[in-house]
Design an enzyme around this catalytic site. Structure first.
Site, PDB file in Angstrom:
ATOM      1  N   ASP A   9       0.915  -1.246   0.046  1.00 46.60           N
ATOM      2  CA  ASP A   9      -0.041   0.011   0.011  1.00 46.60           C
ATOM      3  C   ASP A   9       0.795   1.310  -0.165  1.00 46.60           C
ATOM      4  O   ASP A   9       1.732   1.367   0.717  1.00 46.60           O
ATOM      5  CB  ASP A   9      -0.970   0.173   1.258  1.00 46.60           C
ATOM      6  CG  ASP A   9      -2.096   1.251   1.012  1.00 46.60           C
ATOM      7  OD1 ASP A   9      -2.974   0.599   0.450  1.00 46.60           O
ATOM      8  OD2 ASP A   9      -1.812   2.164   1.393  1.00 46.60           O
ATOM      9  N   GLU A  11       0.880   5.645  -0.064  1.00 45.83           N
ATOM     10  CA  GLU A  11       0.169   7.122   0.091  1.00 45.83           C
ATOM     11  C   GLU A  11       0.850   7.957  -1.010  1.00 45.83           C
ATOM     12  O   GLU A  11       2.118   7.758  -0.962  1.00 45.83           O
ATOM     13  CB  GLU A  11      -0.028   7.697   1.341  1.00 45.83           C
ATOM     14  CG  GLU A  11      -0.807   6.639   2.403  1.00 45.83           C
ATOM     15  CD  GLU A  11      -1.929   6.495   2.029  1.00 45.83           C
ATOM     16  OE1 GLU A  11      -2.465   7.488   1.452  1.00 45.83           O
ATOM     17  OE2 GLU A  11      -2.551   5.255   2.428  1.00 45.83           O
ATOM     18  N   HIS A 144      -6.172   5.463   5.352  1.00 45.62           N
ATOM     19  CA  HIS A 144      -5.554   6.377   4.595  1.00 45.62           C
ATOM     20  C   HIS A 144      -4.048   6.597   5.040  1.00 45.62           C
ATOM     21  O   HIS A 144      -3.457   7.816   4.925  1.00 45.62           O
ATOM     22  CB  HIS A 144      -6.235   7.549   4.345  1.00 45.62           C
ATOM     23  CG  HIS A 144      -7.530   7.276   3.729  1.00 45.62           C
ATOM     24  ND1 HIS A 144      -7.796   6.734   2.520  1.00 45.62           N
ATOM     25  CD2 HIS A 144      -8.971   7.660   4.256  1.00 45.62           C
ATOM     26  CE1 HIS A 144      -8.913   6.784   2.114  1.00 45.62           C
ATOM     27  NE2 HIS A 144      -9.670   7.076   3.252  1.00 45.62           N
ATOM     28  N   ASP A 149      -3.289   0.551   5.944  1.00 46.61           N
ATOM     29  CA  ASP A 149      -4.428   0.029   5.025  1.00 46.61           C
ATOM     30  C   ASP A 149      -3.591  -1.398   4.417  1.00 46.61           C
ATOM     31  O   ASP A 149      -4.559  -2.153   4.162  1.00 46.61           O
ATOM     32  CB  ASP A 149      -4.242   0.997   3.829  1.00 46.61           C
ATOM     33  CG  ASP A 149      -5.142   2.199   4.140  1.00 46.61           C
ATOM     34  OD1 ASP A 149      -5.683   2.091   5.059  1.00 46.61           O
ATOM     35  OD2 ASP A 149      -5.089   3.216   3.351  1.00 46.61           O
TER      36      ASP A 149
END
Length: 933
Positions: A9, A11, A144, A149
């Site tokens: 994951d 961001e 988030h 996540d």
């Protein structure tokens, strides 16, 4: 399950892997379902983080200031991943960023937990990671952030695979087949589960849920139900059964008043026009007397709504609430149009043909799982993409594809039959306006006989009738017909001809060639039509609309249809030749249909032929303008090469149709809405809906005010110093508008819904304000720019310091109670554009009648929409806020007073923007002191 994979994951600062940056990386190694090692790091970007991302992640420039740059950490991340499969929620997004940063393609197989959730949870309302974890009761540390996540995605994967392991082996085998054809990496996983369950759960159960025991054939009756309006009203009193059995029940005098009026109208067999303000509880007010009358007389009551939201509220909340509180022995049924239901014959046939495209196979995999769960076959239980909505049309219980009593599933398992039987056994049937009007069109063969009729959201009745009683022919519809024909021809070619007819193969080949010519003709016709419409609209400066609409005037020398005569003549010829060939095949099949192998093919071909004739006839009707008192136009979706293109025809006026086919045979109808009147008069609605054609004294009217105290809960402001629409250049107006909205946002702290009448102006203002809002830490959300209406409303509701720009669909049906919304801004008075084909035709018709179109149509319509926009602000007794109108015509034009007189708030502030912002700031300060006390 992959023996070993990496859950990933990231961001990022945005959605573009070549422009935006990675700011956090989390990698988990998953072996045999267990996390064995982790890598997690923040990443320092080279540009400032956008406000959207700061709000979403909680990461700001200071938090990332000491983190390594991506080039320092990326080699370690790539080594961690190695050759292992990558798994994650929407993993292609993360893989795209890693590939862009790495500068080379990652060959690792990608396993998307979002795709897996869409397959195994086809009815989930949302496929966001946090929503899925909430649905499956998976605890999340937060959302988030990359590590949280990634861990949630790993837990979601385990929970979903455990769910799949409980499925029947036969279903898993079918699912693996669909997913293999779709090219999904999850195919192997489903196949392995099917193999593991081969001894215990492979069986011959049908791939759908068997029907329940049917209800009784007639609605129940109960002589002990209260007989008169006074007894009904007593049910609502403090200490009555509603107050006793319902938590948080609030006694409302307005509701009691409505119950008495509706019960009286039904008893006296009158028509009642009831305008009920927000918060009056009108749903309960009409359900109680409608049910009482049904239980007393044995006649069904029908409630019709316009929106799905209200339909769901009635079905899931209000009707169960009445049943719980009153204990009346009534039955209710929710009935929808045929296209909302799965056709078992078409679905089971799709399981056997195995000539699916990849997109069809992926869709059918989801339907397979859902079909074993659903008791209703209602597509509203599914969460479908736009593309899947199109695919659904090949499986739905469309009337043209229905074999009726000739279908083996018709008598018991058919979802449409089930729905009709439940309706026949119900006291109360809930429908939408489209189905109600379809019943008119089908001469009352769609719905069971009923007594009283309640039309909620009645202000939409004219537009719903215009839509439902018209014609439409689309590129996708014709292509869908040709694809269905192609598959049928393929099946026919696999079967030896009856009586060994030597002409059979040649005839099939001839028709197949005709189908190919027709397909090319369809593409050429609609591509040419699309280009002509776009060119014409862009010359008129309509290039920013979400879809183009262009009026057609068949027979006129300058009409667009003249430029299409060559393409249309060819298409018409190709379709006629194709239909002629199909009739020859149909004749042969009729001769052979005594043999069982041909009977089903004969029915299928008969339906394909019938559909083709209908489409060809409607297309010819539109291109030649054969219907009197109809308006013709074309719609083209903007921004796509192979966009949706639809030709339409609709009646200009529906008042006489409604009178002749709905009102004449109904003794009592209740029309209700929060917005039916203009300056306390119902004349406009009565004229447009044909109610003025009823005998004098047959129609009663009533207005019930909202229980909200608008004078204390809200402030209305009208700004007078902005340029009026049409004055000065567009740039001057846009600049003044942007500055005004920023000033208001600073005072309100965001929490602002801005209603536009033009998508073009919305987009221009959005582009001007977006960078400034970023600097000021304000999240700006734009309709059709940042997501769907539902997603935008949810994001706005849960975000502080946000501004939501909405166009036409946001003026009503948007419900944001509480502190999330404190200011509604109406940029312009909501007059319909006279260039909209239906509006233009209605104005022309009024002119032919010697009536002023502005006074009789445009102005009343705008006032009703203005009332709807105002109603977005105050949704509960606790709401407080400001409505700001930036259109000075409210003050400078004589008709402005009619807008103001139609509002529940009788006072307002007018002035320049400086005065307005000071007054708003003072009002909010006073409100905050009031709340703190």
């Amino acid at each position: 399950m992959p023996q070993s994979c990496i859950v990933c994951d990231l961001e990022t600062t945005g959605l573009n892997p070549y422009r935006d940056e990675i700011i956090e990386i989390a990698l988990l190694q998953l072996e045999e379902g267990r996390v064995t090692r982790e890598m997690h790091t923040l990443v320092r970007p080279r540009r400032k983080i956008p406000v959207t991302i700061r709000r979403l992640t909680g990461l700001d420039d200071a938090a990332l200031g000491a983190a390594p740059y991506l080039e320092e950490i990326l080699p370690e991340a790539i080594r961690f991943i190695g050759p292992h499969p990558l798994m994650g929620h929407n993993i292609s997004f993360d893989a795209g960023f890693l590939q862009a940063a790495h500068g080379r393609t990652l060959d690792n197989p990608l396993f998307d937990t979002r795709e897996l959730a869409r397959i195994l949870l086809p009815g989930a309302r949302s496929y966001r990671l946090s929503d899925l974890c909430r649905l499956l009761e998976i605890e999340m540390e937060g959302s988030h952030r990359a590590l949280w996540d990634a861990r949630a995605a790993a837990a979601l994967y385990s929970r979903l695979m455990a769910r799949a392991a409980q499925m029947e082996g036969k279903l898993l085998l079918h699912l693996a087949g669909f997913l293999t054809r779709a090219g999904s990496p999850w195919a192997e996983e489903m196949g392995q589960l099917a193999w593991q369950s081969r001894h215990s759960r492979i069986n011959d159960r049908a791939p759908f849920r068997p029907s329940r025991v049917e209800e009784e054939a007639e609605p129940p009756r109960d002589p002990n139900i209260p007989a008169d309006p006074e007894q009904l009203c007593a049910l609502l009193e403090p200490g009555g059964p509603l107050a006793t059995h319902l938590e948080k029940y609030e006694y409302r005098p307005q509701q009691k008043k409505m119950v008495a009026a509706i019960a009286g109208a039904l008893a006296e067999e009158k028509y009642l026009l009831l305008e009920a303000g927000t918060g009056t509880g009108k749903s309960l007010a009409y359900l109680i007397p409608a049910l009482q009358r049904s239980l007393k007389t044995g006649q069904r009551a029908v409630v019709s709504t316009h929106t799905i939201n209200l339909q769901e509220q009635l079905w899931q909340k209000d009707i169960p609430m009445v049943k719980k509180a009153l204990g009346w022995p009534f039955r209710a049924a929710l009935v929808k149009g045929r296209q909302n239901y799965l056709c078992l014959r078409r679905w089971l046939h799709s399981l056997t043909v195995q000539d699916w495209t990849a997109r069809e196979a992926a869709f059918y995999g989801r339907i397979l799982v859902w079909a074993r769960e659903t008791a209703t076959g209602d597509k509203n239980e599914l969460n479908l993409t736009r593309d899947e909505q199109e695919l659904w049309l090949s499986l739905c219980a469309d009337g043209e594809a229905c074999q009726g009593t000739g279908c083996r599933w018709f008598s018991r398992e058919c979802y449409v039959t089930r729905s009709r039987r439940l309706a026949e056994a119900a006291n109360l049937v809930v429908v939408n306006h489209s189905l109600l009007l379809s019943d008119i069109r089908a001469e009352n063969r769609v719905l069971p006989a009923y007594g009283c009729l309640i039309i909620d959201e009645a202000h939409h009745l004219e537009d719903a009738a215009t839509e439902q009683l018209g014609l439409s022919v689309s590129r996708s519809g014709l292509s869908r017909w040709l694809n269905a024909l192609n598959r049928l021809l393929g099946r026919l070619s696999d079967v030896p001809s009856g009586e060994n007819s030597p002409a059979w193969p040649a005839l099939l080949q001839q028709v197949q060639e005709g189908r190919q010519r027709a397909g090319k003709g369809v593409e050429l016709f609609f591509n040419t039509l699309q280009q002509l419409v776009i060119s014409h609209c862009e010359k008129k400066g309509e290039g920013n609309a979400p879809r183009y609409q262009l009026r057609l005037r068949p027979g006129s020398k300058s009409d667009l249809t003249n430029d299409l005569q060559g393409e249309y003549s060819n298409l018409r010829l190709y379709i006629q030749e194709l239909l002629s060939g199909l009739e020859k095949i149909n004749s042969l099949l009729d001769d052979w249909s005594e043999e069982e192998i041909w009977a089903g093919h004969a029915r299928d071909l008969s339906q394909v032929l019938s559909t083709g004739r209908k489409v060809a006839g409607e297309l010819d009707c539109i291109m030649k303008g054969e219907l009197d008192n109809h308006v013709y136009w074309v719609e083209v979706e903007r921004g796509k090469e192979n966009a949706a293109v639809i030709l339409r025809a609709a009646p200009v006026q529906v008042n006489t149709v409604l009178y002749e086919h709905l009102y004449k045979d109904k003794k009592a109808i209740i029309f209700t809405s929060a917005t039916l009147s203009v300056e306390e008069s119902f004349d406009h609605f009565m004229e447009r809906a044909g109610l003025n054609l009823l005998p004098a004294g047959q129609v009663m009217t009533m207005q019930v005010d909202s229980p909200f105290s608008y004078e204390s809960q809200s402030l209305l402001c009208v700004v007078r110093n902005l340029p009026l629409p049409g004055e000065g250049s567009g740039a001057i107006y846009s600049e003044a508008l942007a500055i005004s909205l920023l000033d208001l946002a600073e005072i309100t702290g965001g929490r602002m819904l801005v209603l536009f009448t033009s998508h073009q102006m919305l987009q221009e203002t959005y582009n001007r304000l977006k960078p400034v809002c970023e600097e000021r830490d304000i999240l700006l959300l734009g309709h059709n720019l940042d997501g769907s209406r539902w997603n935008l409303v949810e994001e706005f509701r849960t975000t502080t310091r946000a501004i939501l720009f909405g166009a036409s669909s946001f003026w009503e049906g948007v419900d944001i109670p509480g502190p999330a919304l404190s200011c509604v801004v109406m940029v312009k008075l909501p007059f319909w554009s006279p260039g909209v084909p239906v509006i233009e035709a209605r104005l022309e018709e009024l002119a032919r009648q010697g009536k002023d179109g502005f006074r009789h149509f445009s102005l009343p319509q705008a006032i009703i929409r203005f009332k709807q926009g105002f109603g977005r602000l105050i949704r509960t007794e606790q709401d407080r806020g400001v409505v700001v109108v930036l259109d000075g015509r409210l003050l400078t034009k004589k008709y402005g007073r009619q807008f103001l007189n139609s509002l529940p708030l009788k006072s307002h502030i007018r002035g320049d923007m400086h005065l307005i912002t000071r007054q708003i700031a003072r009002w909010f300060n006073k409100e905050s002191r009031h709340v703190s006390k």
